[in-house]
Motif scaffolding. Sequence first.
Motif, PDB file in Angstrom:
ATOM      1  N   LEU A  32       0.837  -1.200   0.000  1.00  0.00           N
ATOM      2  CA  LEU A  32       0.000   0.000   0.000  1.00  0.00           C
ATOM      3  C   LEU A  32       0.871   1.249   0.000  1.00  0.00           C
ATOM      4  CD1 LEU A  32      -2.782   1.299   0.200  1.00  0.00           C
ATOM      5  CD2 LEU A  32      -2.614   1.128   2.695  1.00  0.00           C
ATOM      6  N   LEU A  33       1.923   1.235   0.824  1.00  0.00           N
ATOM      7  CA  LEU A  33       2.832   2.376   0.858  1.00  0.00           C
ATOM      8  C   LEU A  33       3.472   2.598  -0.501  1.00  0.00           C
ATOM      9  CD1 LEU A  33       4.276   4.551   2.513  1.00  0.00           C
ATOM     10  CD2 LEU A  33       6.009   2.838   3.122  1.00  0.00           C
ATOM     11  N   SER A  34       3.909   1.504  -1.129  1.00  0.00           N
ATOM     12  CA  SER A  34       4.493   1.605  -2.466  1.00  0.00           C
ATOM     13  C   SER A  34       3.491   2.159  -3.466  1.00  0.00           C
ATOM     14  CB  SER A  34       4.989   0.232  -2.913  1.00  0.00           C
ATOM     15  OG  SER A  34       5.430   0.272  -4.253  1.00  0.00           O
ATOM     16  N   SER A  35       2.248   1.683  -3.357  1.00  0.00           N
ATOM     17  CA  SER A  35       1.202   2.154  -4.263  1.00  0.00           C
ATOM     18  C   SER A  35       0.953   3.645  -4.083  1.00  0.00           C
ATOM     19  CB  SER A  35      -0.080   1.363  -4.019  1.00  0.00           C
ATOM     20  OG  SER A  35      -1.142   1.874  -4.805  1.00  0.00           O
ATOM     21  N   ARG A  36       0.885   4.086  -2.804  1.00  0.00           N
ATOM     22  CA  ARG A  36       0.639   5.509  -2.553  1.00  0.00           C
ATOM     23  C   ARG A  36       1.789   6.374  -3.050  1.00  0.00           C
ATOM     24  NH1 ARG A  36      -3.522   3.635  -2.335  1.00  0.00           N
ATOM     25  NH2 ARG A  36      -5.079   3.697  -0.653  1.00  0.00           N
ATOM     26  N   LEU A  37       3.015   5.878  -2.855  1.00  0.00           N
ATOM     27  CA  LEU A  37       4.162   6.622  -3.378  1.00  0.00           C
ATOM     28  C   LEU A  37       4.110   6.728  -4.890  1.00  0.00           C
ATOM     29  CD1 LEU A  37       7.045   5.215  -1.130  1.00  0.00           C
ATOM     30  CD2 LEU A  37       6.010   7.494  -1.023  1.00  0.00           C
ATOM     31  N   ASN A  38       3.684   5.639  -5.531  1.00  0.00           N
ATOM     32  CA  ASN A  38       3.555   5.665  -6.983  1.00  0.00           C
ATOM     33  C   ASN A  38       2.465   6.653  -7.420  1.00  0.00           C
ATOM     34  OD1 ASN A  38       4.107   4.519  -9.720  1.00  0.00           O
ATOM     35  ND2 ASN A  38       1.979   3.864  -9.550  1.00  0.00           N
ATOM     36  N   GLU A  39       1.350   6.674  -6.664  1.00  0.00           N
ATOM     37  CA  GLU A  39       0.287   7.630  -6.983  1.00  0.00           C
ATOM     38  C   GLU A  39       0.774   9.069  -6.828  1.00  0.00           C
ATOM     39  OE1 GLU A  39      -3.006   6.728  -4.515  1.00  0.00           O
ATOM     40  OE2 GLU A  39      -3.469   4.822  -5.502  1.00  0.00           O
ATOM     41  N   GLN A  40       1.539   9.323  -5.756  1.00  0.00           N
ATOM     42  CA  GLN A  40       2.082  10.667  -5.560  1.00  0.00           C
ATOM     43  C   GLN A  40       3.029  11.039  -6.692  1.00  0.00           C
ATOM     44  OE1 GLN A  40       3.894  10.944  -1.711  1.00  0.00           O
ATOM     45  NE2 GLN A  40       1.969  10.645  -0.587  1.00  0.00           N
ATOM     46  N   HIS A  41       3.808  10.053  -7.121  1.00  0.00           N
ATOM     47  CA  HIS A  41       4.718  10.299  -8.234  1.00  0.00           C
ATOM     48  C   HIS A  41       3.941  10.644  -9.498  1.00  0.00           C
ATOM     49  CE1 HIS A  41       8.116   9.956 -10.912  1.00  0.00           C
ATOM     50  NE2 HIS A  41       7.515   8.986 -11.587  1.00  0.00           N
ATOM     51  N   GLN A  42       2.864   9.906  -9.733  1.00  0.00           N
ATOM     52  CA  GLN A  42       2.051  10.188 -10.921  1.00  0.00           C
ATOM     53  C   GLN A  42       1.418  11.574 -10.821  1.00  0.00           C
ATOM     54  OE1 GLN A  42       2.002   8.336 -13.624  1.00  0.00           O
ATOM     55  NE2 GLN A  42       3.330   6.819 -12.640  1.00  0.00           N
ATOM     56  N   ARG A  43       0.955  11.930  -9.612  1.00  0.00           N
ATOM     57  CA  ARG A  43       0.383  13.272  -9.448  1.00  0.00           C
ATOM     58  C   ARG A  43       1.428  14.345  -9.693  1.00  0.00           C
ATOM     59  NH1 ARG A  43      -2.650  10.933  -5.127  1.00  0.00           N
ATOM     60  NH2 ARG A  43      -1.101  11.629  -3.602  1.00  0.00           N
ATOM     61  N   ARG A  44       2.645  14.121  -9.180  1.00  0.00           N
ATOM     62  CA  ARG A  44       3.707  15.090  -9.421  1.00  0.00           C
ATOM     63  C   ARG A  44       4.019  15.201 -10.908  1.00  0.00           C
ATOM     64  NH1 ARG A  44       5.959  13.091  -4.486  1.00  0.00           N
ATOM     65  NH2 ARG A  44       7.176  11.542  -5.639  1.00  0.00           N
ATOM     66  N   LYS A  45       3.993  14.066 -11.590  1.00  0.00           N
ATOM     67  CA  LYS A  45       4.227  14.098 -13.032  1.00  0.00           C
ATOM     68  C   LYS A  45       3.172  14.936 -13.733  1.00  0.00           C
ATOM     69  CE  LYS A  45       4.988  10.666 -15.595  1.00  0.00           C
ATOM     70  NZ  LYS A  45       4.844   9.349 -16.238  1.00  0.00           N
ATOM     71  N   ARG A  46       1.905  14.709 -13.337  1.00  0.00           N
ATOM     72  CA  ARG A  46       0.831  15.489 -13.964  1.00  0.00           C
ATOM     73  C   ARG A  46       0.971  16.971 -13.637  1.00  0.00           C
ATOM     74  NH1 ARG A  46      -2.230  10.894 -12.419  1.00  0.00           N
ATOM     75  NH2 ARG A  46      -2.903  11.923 -10.492  1.00  0.00           N
ATOM     76  N   THR A  47       1.346  17.261 -12.360  1.00  0.00           N
ATOM     77  CA  THR A  47       1.519  18.659 -11.964  1.00  0.00           C
ATOM     78  C   THR A  47       2.636  19.322 -12.760  1.00  0.00           C
ATOM     79  OG1 THR A  47       0.759  18.157  -9.721  1.00  0.00           O
ATOM     80  CG2 THR A  47       2.002  20.196 -10.032  1.00  0.00           C
ATOM     81  N   VAL A  48       3.755  18.588 -12.895  1.00  0.00           N
ATOM     82  CA  VAL A  48       4.879  19.125 -13.670  1.00  0.00           C
ATOM     83  C   VAL A  48       4.470  19.347 -15.124  1.00  0.00           C
ATOM     84  CG1 VAL A  48       7.174  18.596 -14.554  1.00  0.00           C
ATOM     85  CG2 VAL A  48       6.654  18.179 -12.158  1.00  0.00           C
ATOM     86  N   ALA A  49       3.725  18.375 -15.681  1.00  0.00           N
ATOM     87  CA  ALA A  49       3.268  18.523 -17.066  1.00  0.00           C
ATOM     88  C   ALA A  49       2.348  19.736 -17.207  1.00  0.00           C
ATOM     89  CB  ALA A  49       2.548  17.253 -17.510  1.00  0.00           C
ATOM     90  N   GLU A  50       1.443  19.906 -16.220  1.00  0.00           N
ATOM     91  CA  GLU A  50       0.546  21.069 -16.262  1.00  0.00           C
ATOM     92  C   GLU A  50       1.326  22.368 -16.122  1.00  0.00           C
ATOM     93  OE1 GLU A  50      -2.191  20.302 -13.152  1.00  0.00           O
ATOM     94  OE2 GLU A  50      -3.269  18.715 -14.228  1.00  0.00           O
ATOM     95  N   LEU A  51       2.356  22.353 -15.245  1.00  0.00           N
ATOM     96  CA  LEU A  51       3.167  23.556 -15.083  1.00  0.00           C
ATOM     97  C   LEU A  51       3.923  23.882 -16.356  1.00  0.00           C
ATOM     98  CD1 LEU A  51       4.615  23.083 -11.472  1.00  0.00           C
ATOM     99  CD2 LEU A  51       2.992  24.809 -12.240  1.00  0.00           C
ATOM    100  N   ARG A  52       4.466  22.828 -16.997  1.00  0.00           N
ATOM    101  CA  ARG A  52       5.164  23.064 -18.271  1.00  0.00           C
ATOM    102  C   ARG A  52       4.211  23.653 -19.300  1.00  0.00           C
ATOM    103  NH1 ARG A  52       7.971  17.822 -17.559  1.00  0.00           N
ATOM    104  NH2 ARG A  52      10.094  18.265 -16.883  1.00  0.00           N
ATOM    105  N   SER A  53       3.004  23.077 -19.341  1.00  0.00           N
ATOM    106  CA  SER A  53       2.005  23.580 -20.284  1.00  0.00           C
ATOM    107  C   SER A  53       1.637  25.025 -19.963  1.00  0.00           C
ATOM    108  CB  SER A  53       0.755  22.689 -20.231  1.00  0.00           C
ATOM    109  OG  SER A  53      -0.256  23.194 -21.078  1.00  0.00           O
TER     110      SER A  53
END
Length: 420
Positions: free
Chosen positions: A166-187
Amino acid sequence: MSAAKDDGGRWERHSDILFGGLPYLLLLLSTGLSLLHGGQADRHRLTTLGLAAVAAAWILGTYTLQTGRRSRQAYGTVRTAVYFAGLLVVAAVLMARDTVFMLFAATGFLQALVLLPTVWAFVCVAATSFVVNTVPDGFPEPSTTAVVGYLAGIAFQTVVIGWINLLSSRLNEQHQRRKRTVAELRSALAENAGLHAQLITQAREAGVHDERQRMAGEIHDTLAQGLAGIIRQLEAAEDAEHDRERFRRHVVAAKDLARESLAEARRSVQALRPEQLESRTLPDALEALAHGWSDERELSVGFETHGTAAPLHAELEATLYRVAQEALTNIAKHAEASKVGITLSYMDDLVVLDVLDDGVGFDPVSAAAAAGRSGGHGLGLVAMRRRLRRVAGTLDIESARGEGTAISAAVPVIPLEAGE
């Protein structure tokens, strides 16, 4: 940033491939270790290979082909639950033949919380723990100690492994959210860069337009009026060619006007205030303008100042001076007036310039319509309004045919700052 992005993307692709190939890797490792055990008949080995092939086919059909390259992403609770059920059944059969296939059964521990929602994921972890703890040795003896130990082992594995996953899954979800945030910021940054470039272009175009309007107003107020005055003096000199003294006086006046117009043109190009305001206060400059205009045309011009005069911002004083110039020019061209009056009034928050004449007057509505049809070119009132609008000023006109004209220009009081 680009290198970091490429490294991150490459790592994710490699991680995705490894996770997608993990069931096959553990199945291959378990099968290899099982076949290396001694004392197994060829028929037993073939059966093991057949069951391993069935397991591989099940994983391929219900997991790999269903997820494609997104093997770390959930692809539906029902389909994932079916995949896990079949996986545990095949793993249980293989473990019944050889406990080494416990390695393969561990696939359930590793994949459950990544591919399923939290509740379903813990159910699958518990089911995997049940298979791993039951198939090799069977159910425990019907004693309290054995049953408690058996259930405690399953519970412990479920909680610990489930929590880690579960911890690994949540970390992966946070990573995906950060990726989306970075992509949105770049955009957003790219969009902001485009808007910034657009604003710069618009500001440049607006600046060019304002500068053209300023130069047009300055040319109208300096060169055009100066040339008109020169023409009048030369025409008067031509009429007085037999009167040497008058002829000389008009020629000298034309020369003076030419010099003044040249100096004003240079000052306009350099965006400087009128020379008349450099060494005089606004009331003094307007009084000198009124007297000079009166002397040139032999027409009475009265000038008055009301209130306490105080230095204003340079552009405000220049605007009022130019408005007075334009008003007098219009009177000379169109009014046929016998008397003109100029009043400068200093109030608490406004400075008002009034120019009145007793001439023929005009219809302000018709004049405004004519200015609109002609684009406002060549009409002094339009130049006045434009000048005043640039300094948040206003222009009011009262006139009627045969009743003279009253022009009132008002600007806000902005004191002259030190150093201006």
